[in-house]
Design an enzyme around this catalytic site. Structure first.
Site, mmCIF file in Angstrom:
data_model
loop_
_atom_site.group_PDB
_atom_site.id
_atom_site.type_symbol
_atom_site.label_atom_id
_atom_site.label_comp_id
_atom_site.label_asym_id
_atom_site.label_seq_id
_atom_site.Cartn_x
_atom_site.Cartn_y
_atom_site.Cartn_z
ATOM 1 C CE LYS A 69 -5.411 6.896 -6.882
ATOM 2 N NZ LYS A 69 -4.945 8.301 -6.782
ATOM 3 C CB THR A 70 -2.509 4.533 -0.911
ATOM 4 O OG1 THR A 70 -2.145 4.429 -2.290
ATOM 5 C CG2 THR A 70 -1.723 3.530 -0.090
ATOM 6 C CG ASP A 78 -1.455 2.799 -6.622
ATOM 7 O OD1 ASP A 78 -2.471 3.302 -7.133
ATOM 8 O OD2 ASP A 78 -0.522 3.471 -6.158
ATOM 9 C CB THR A 84 -4.440 8.330 -12.397
ATOM 10 O OG1 THR A 84 -3.644 7.579 -13.328
ATOM 11 C CG2 THR A 84 -3.727 8.369 -11.050
ATOM 12 N NE ARG A 91 0.881 10.983 -2.428
ATOM 13 C CZ ARG A 91 0.626 10.172 -3.462
ATOM 14 N NH1 ARG A 91 1.078 10.468 -4.658
ATOM 15 N NH2 ARG A 91 -0.071 9.074 -3.276
#
Length: 350
Positions: free
Chosen positions: A80-81, A125, A174, A233
């Site tokens: 997402k980031t 975020d 989320t 990640r």
């Protein structure tokens, strides 16, 4: 990444940062950031999401307009980031980064919004953790590119509307269901990111290894991929731990056997389960006979936060079929019993 000096007032705040696309100081750039793709053509996986963004960005650039506001929904670590930074890069814009918990008062958001320039990207975020007062500031900012100030109180109260530059809000969450409908409906593009397949994760492992100047064979990359919980990640995190192991205990080259030995020390098994995942499943099996059991009861048993279990542990266990959610609570599946080599009670899954 390098700061945009014109935004120094916002960037100096420890809870927010402003990044200037295309002006990266290589000495300041961290290794973690360097592993992220910078453009959509470098991005691996999420093909439909990437295609949606390509079309929307090309159309916006063709009209010389800012992109529609974008909301990404996914478990942690799925990109997402990274996509928010890519959007800024593709649009040739600056990006300001903050998070829901960091924005406690209307003034916090107001200071950021009034410093944004035409076409800038604001990335928030954990949007599901925004206070209600911040949401109310965002409604007119997103829709009309304006914010309303209220001066004085009572009969002396008066309102003033401050016009903002047109900006792009990119939100990440989320828990999309926890966002209020008025906020969710103001996003023009809303996409959910899926867990990655092993093939894409293998590609990511090889790409990251090349950037880190690590020698890795195909079997080693595949072994890291299958233990990475479908999450880029985690691929990069495990790769760094295996790199250390290969450097100290091996020949400096990452083979399948090297990955297996290194990740055994890390407590990551062949299915990608961590110690917390196994404790979670074993608690349901040992204390609650396989379930059903409520998440609060599991959290109390493990002495962990329920939010951590819901956001970090459960999504992957649900994805691989080791856990199910029912109206009565969580249940461990037959596959989970087999994973632990435990006998299944007759009639338990009928």
């Amino acid at each position: 990444m390098g700061q945009d000096n014109s935004r120094k007032g916002a960037a100096d705040d420890t809870t927010h940062s402003t990044l200037s696309s295309g002006s990266v100081d290589m000495e300041e750039k961290s290794e973690f950031i360097s592993l992220r793709p910078k453009r959509l053509k470098e991005y691996v996986g999420q093909a439909k999401v990437v295609e949606t963004l390509k079309i929307a960005i090309e159309a916006a650039l063709g009209r010389k307009e800012p992109l529609d506001h974008v909301l990404f929904h996914a478990p942690p670590g799925l990109g997402k980031t990274t996509l928010a930074h890519i959007i800024a890069e593709e649009m040739g814009a600056n990006i300001t980064v903050t998070s829901g918990p960091a924005l406690e008062k209307g003034g916090d958001l107001l200071g950021i919004l009034t410093h944004l320039e035409e076409g800038d990207v604001l990335f928030i975020d954990e949007m599901h953790r925004l206070p209600r007062v911040i949401e109310e500031f965002l409604y007119p900012a997103m829709e009309d590119f304006a914010v309303d100030f209220i001066f004085d109180k009572g009969i002396h109260a008066r309102s003033h509307r401050y016009r903002l530059e047109q900006f792009v809000l990119v939100g990440a969450t989320t828990r999309a269901g926890s966002l209020s409908p008025p906020l969710r409906e103001r996003f023009g593009i809303f996409r959910t990111l899926d867990f990655y397949c092993d093939e894409d994760l293998t590609h990511i492992a090889k790409r990251s290894a090349a950037l880190l100047d690590i020698s890795i064979d195909n079997d080693g990359a595949q072994e890291i991929a299958c233990r990475s919980r479908g999450t880029p990640r985690i691929v990069n995190r495990l790769l760094k731990r295996v790199r250390d192991f290969a450097q100290v205990r091996g020949d400096g080259i990452i083979h399948k056997a090297t990955v297996q030995e290194a990740l055994e020390l890390e407590g990551v098994d062949g299915n990608g389960l961590t110690a917390l995942d196994r404790k979670f499943l074993k608690a349901i099996i040992d204390f609650y006979k396989g379930g059903p059991v409520g998440i609060e009861a599991i959290a109390a048993t493990l002495q962990e936060e329920a939010d951590t279990l819901v956001d970090v542990v459960e999504p992957y266990l649900l994805q691989i079929g080791f856990l199910t959610r029912t109206s009565s609570g969580r249940r461990v599946s037959e596959e989970a019993y087999r994973h632990f080599g435990l006998p299944v009670q007759p009639g338990l899954f009928k």
